[in-house]
Structure formats: structure tokens, C-alpha cells
Write a protein that holds these residues in place. Structure first.
Motif, short mmCIF file in Angstrom:
data_model
loop_
_atom_site.label_atom_id
_atom_site.label_comp_id
_atom_site.label_asym_id
_atom_site.label_seq_id
_atom_site.Cartn_x
_atom_site.Cartn_y
_atom_site.Cartn_z
N ALA A 17 3.61 -1.65 -15.23
CA ALA A 17 3.37 -3.03 -15.21
C ALA A 17 3.23 -3.56 -16.61
CB ALA A 17 2.04 -3.56 -14.48
N GLY A 18 2.47 -2.59 -17.34
CA GLY A 18 2.20 -3.01 -18.95
C GLY A 18 3.74 -2.92 -19.80
N THR A 19 4.35 -1.88 -19.25
CA THR A 19 5.52 -1.68 -19.90
C THR A 19 6.64 -2.69 -19.47
OG1 THR A 19 5.35 0.48 -19.91
CG2 THR A 19 7.70 -0.31 -20.28
N LEU A 20 6.51 -3.43 -18.58
CA LEU A 20 7.52 -4.38 -17.94
C LEU A 20 6.83 -6.00 -18.17
CD1 LEU A 20 8.88 -2.69 -14.79
CD2 LEU A 20 9.88 -3.10 -16.95
N ASP A 21 5.65 -5.95 -18.56
CA ASP A 21 4.97 -7.12 -18.97
C ASP A 21 4.90 -8.00 -17.71
OD1 ASP A 21 3.38 -8.81 -20.42
OD2 ASP A 21 5.06 -10.06 -21.10
N VAL A 22 4.50 -7.15 -16.47
CA VAL A 22 4.18 -8.05 -15.40
C VAL A 22 2.87 -7.71 -14.83
CG1 VAL A 22 6.76 -8.20 -14.63
CG2 VAL A 22 5.41 -6.31 -13.85
N SER A 23 2.50 -8.57 -13.67
CA SER A 23 1.22 -7.96 -13.01
C SER A 23 1.37 -6.82 -12.28
CB SER A 23 0.75 -9.29 -12.32
OG SER A 23 1.42 -9.46 -11.04
N PRO A 24 0.38 -6.12 -11.82
CA PRO A 24 0.48 -4.96 -11.06
C PRO A 24 1.01 -5.21 -9.78
CG PRO A 24 -1.77 -5.01 -12.32
CD PRO A 24 -0.86 -6.33 -12.31
N THR A 25 0.99 -6.56 -9.11
CA THR A 25 1.41 -6.78 -7.72
C THR A 25 2.76 -6.56 -7.48
OG1 THR A 25 -0.42 -8.39 -7.62
CG2 THR A 25 1.48 -8.65 -6.14
N PRO A 26 3.78 -6.79 -8.27
CA PRO A 26 5.00 -6.27 -8.07
C PRO A 26 5.31 -4.87 -8.13
CG PRO A 26 5.05 -7.70 -10.05
CD PRO A 26 3.79 -7.90 -9.51
N VAL A 27 4.96 -4.33 -9.14
CA VAL A 27 4.83 -2.71 -9.29
C VAL A 27 4.14 -2.10 -7.83
CG1 VAL A 27 4.34 -0.78 -10.68
CG2 VAL A 27 4.71 -3.08 -11.60
N ARG A 28 3.12 -2.50 -7.48
CA ARG A 28 2.41 -2.05 -6.33
C ARG A 28 3.46 -2.24 -5.14
NH1 ARG A 28 -1.52 -4.90 -6.60
NH2 ARG A 28 -2.79 -3.48 -7.87
N GLU A 29 4.02 -3.39 -5.00
CA GLU A 29 4.93 -3.62 -3.79
C GLU A 29 6.21 -2.85 -4.12
OE1 GLU A 29 5.65 -7.87 -4.43
OE2 GLU A 29 3.86 -8.26 -3.26
N ALA A 30 6.73 -2.58 -5.00
CA ALA A 30 7.75 -1.61 -5.39
C ALA A 30 7.58 -0.27 -4.91
CB ALA A 30 8.30 -1.74 -6.80
#
Length: 61
Positions: A17-30
Motif C-alpha cells: 500500500a505504501g509502495t503504491l501510494d494507496v490505502s490498505p483497502t484495495p491491497v486487502r481486497e487484492a
């Protein structure tokens, strides 16, 4: 990111999430999608190792 995960490697949420500069939510969904596809095995809310070529590892150790 090289888009490759070694079998047994930890599939986290915060680092991508930090590397992609996104919130944890889409990473959690992925990660949930990877789990439903059998590519990771969820041991807990924070721990999901990548499955090996022969399938998910036998947890718990």
C-alpha cells in the motif's frame, strides 16, 4: 515491484500500500482475491504466505 512472490513469502498489506501510494483497502481486497484463487493461504488477518507450486502449505506448523 517485480510482480513475483516466492512460495511461502509473506503477503502483507501495509508495505505494498505504501509502495503504491494507496490505502490498505484495495491491497486487502487484492489479497482476498489471491486467497480465493488459492495463491495465498490466510493464517490470520495479518499473515498470508504465498502458496507453493504444489499448493498451499500445511498450516499451522
Amino acid at each position: 515491484m517485480d510482480h513475483e512472490i516466492e512460495p511461502g513469502a509473506h503477503v502483507g498489506i501495509e508495505s505494498p500500500a505504501g509502495t503504491l501510494d494507496v490505502s490498505p483497502t484495495p491491497v486487502r481486497e487484492a489479497r482476498a482475491r489471491l486467497e480465493s484463487d488459492g495463491l495465498v493461504t490466510k493464517r490470520s488477518a495479518r499473515d498470508a504466505p504465498a502458496a507453493g507450486a504444489e499448493g498451499p502449505p500445511p498450516w499451522p506448523r
